[in-house]
Design an enzyme around this catalytic site. Structure first.
Site, PDB file in Angstrom:
ATOM      1  N   GLN A  71       0.823  -1.211   0.000  1.00 57.98           N
ATOM      2  CA  GLN A  71       0.000   0.000   0.000  1.00 57.98           C
ATOM      3  C   GLN A  71       0.857   1.261   0.000  1.00 57.98           C
ATOM      4  OE1 GLN A  71      -3.038  -0.892  -0.364  1.00 57.98           O
ATOM      5  NE2 GLN A  71      -3.734  -2.418   1.124  1.00 57.98           N
ATOM      6  N   GLU A 115     -14.556   1.662  -7.187  1.00 57.19           N
ATOM      7  CA  GLU A 115     -14.488   0.206  -7.007  1.00 57.19           C
ATOM      8  C   GLU A 115     -15.734  -0.424  -7.614  1.00 57.19           C
ATOM      9  OE1 GLU A 115     -13.905  -3.367  -6.536  1.00 57.19           O
ATOM     10  OE2 GLU A 115     -12.340  -2.358  -5.347  1.00 57.19           O
ATOM     11  N   ASP A 164      -5.121   0.149  -8.165  1.00 58.87           N
ATOM     12  CA  ASP A 164      -4.792  -0.954  -7.269  1.00 58.87           C
ATOM     13  C   ASP A 164      -5.627  -2.153  -7.691  1.00 58.87           C
ATOM     14  OD1 ASP A 164      -4.138  -2.639  -5.207  1.00 58.87           O
ATOM     15  OD2 ASP A 164      -5.292  -1.566  -3.683  1.00 58.87           O
ATOM     16  N   SER A 165      -5.176  -2.831  -8.726  1.00 61.78           N
ATOM     17  CA  SER A 165      -5.971  -3.898  -9.327  1.00 61.78           C
ATOM     18  C   SER A 165      -5.523  -5.266  -8.855  1.00 61.78           C
ATOM     19  CB  SER A 165      -5.868  -3.839 -10.856  1.00 61.78           C
ATOM     20  OG  SER A 165      -4.561  -4.190 -11.253  1.00 61.78           O
ATOM     21  N   TYR A 232       2.782 -12.166  -1.655  1.00 66.76           N
ATOM     22  CA  TYR A 232       2.518 -12.068  -3.080  1.00 66.76           C
ATOM     23  C   TYR A 232       3.433 -13.049  -3.813  1.00 66.76           C
ATOM     24  CZ  TYR A 232      -0.444  -7.920  -2.589  1.00 66.76           C
ATOM     25  OH  TYR A 232      -1.464  -7.054  -2.274  1.00 66.76           O
TER      26      TYR A 232
END
Length: 295
Positions: A71, A115, A164-165, A232
């Site tokens: 973030q 969103e 932010d996909s 991730y």
């Protein structure tokens, strides 16, 4: 339920098609939410080591333990590269983490979160309050709609756009295509900057290279950076940064996050040295992105 079938013997296992031959597992303490929105499967569980975890279509999006590494970087690489970011658009990012980081900049006057999946916002408010509490700020406006459409309706309007996909599968696929970047360019004011989730150099160079080539046809300033994050794929994620001005140098940002400053005290990963270092790529990735052939 399909999402619960991914939990075997008390462990959640992530096995997406985008990184074949490897898997990520987290030990599950308690399942907090499992459902299907209009767009995707949504799972939230409390893990044994990483706090609450948000999973969309079987892919880990955020965990409470390490979310700040992502973030902060997707936000502040762009925000500090702009001399005076006032009007910000966040596309995706329904967990609220990017909005939280954007609001740490005193110059910010308006933040729009676009969103498409309201369920993500709802579960974040319930299970990820350290991120979703940012929605309470009066500067924030939430739009439940397609980000590309919202930008088409707001041309020459934003200083910074952060996408932010999730990965380019399902509803997020269009966010990795040139038409989307063209829409971002049109929605930026003069000197504006965009930052988009840019996948992993260990796994997705064949996706990253043509995306950057397309961006160079749209923006005069284009760069690629990365951060480390344990949950991730391959422990790493990248960012595509583009500027509407040729004078933008992302590795030497307009503003410096000074040690000991009020904003630096709020950050856990980002600092000025990390900013500069994020653009120094391993040689294999630099060559691939530059189109150079391996010896």
């Amino acid at each position: 339920m399909a999402m619960l079938s991914r939990i075997e013997n008390g462990w959640f296992k992530e096995r997406p098609t985008l990184w074949p031959g490897q898997a990520m597992s987290l030990e599950v303490d308690t399942v907090l939410y499992a459902g299907k929105s209009e767009f995707q499967d949504v799972l939230v569980f409390k893990s044994a080591a990483y706090g609450n975890v948000l999973v969309l279509d079987g892919v880990i999006q955020v965990t409470e333990r390490d979310e700040f590494a992502y973030q902060e970087m997707i936000t502040h690489l762009a925000m500090f590269s702009h001399p005076n970011p006032q009007r910000i658009l966040v596309v995706g990012g329904g967990d609220g983490g990017v909005v939280r980081e954007v609001l740490k900049h005193d110059s910010v006057q308006e933040v729009y979160l676009c969103e498409i999946d309201e369920t993500v916002i709802d579960v974040a408010k319930q299970f990820l309050p350290s991120m979703a509490s940012s929605y309470k700020d009066p500067r924030v406006s939430i739009k439940i709609m397609d980000g590309a459409q919202f930008m088409s309706e707001n041309q020459d309007f934003f200083d910074v756009i952060i996408t932010d996909s999730s990965d380019p599968v399902g509803p997020a696929d269009v966010l990795f295509k040139p038409p989307y970047f063209e829409k971002m360019n049109s929605a930026l004011r003069q000197g504006g900057i965009i930052c988009s989730q840019g996948e992993c150099i260990w796994l997705h160079l064949d996706l990253i290279r043509p995306l950057l080539e397309s961006c160079r046809l749209i923006f005069p300033s284009v760069s690629y950076a990365y951060t480390t994050i344990p949950t991730y794929p391959s422990g790493q994620i990248g960012f595509v940064l583009c500027g509407k001005s040729a004078d933008t140098s992302f590795s030497n940002p307009h503003r410096v996050c000074e040690p000991g400053s009020a904003i630096q005290k709020k950050l856990r990963y980002y600092n000025h040295d990390i900013h500069k270092a994020a653009f120094v790529l391993p040689e294999f990735a630099r060559r691939a992105i530059a189109g150079e052939k391996e010896e």
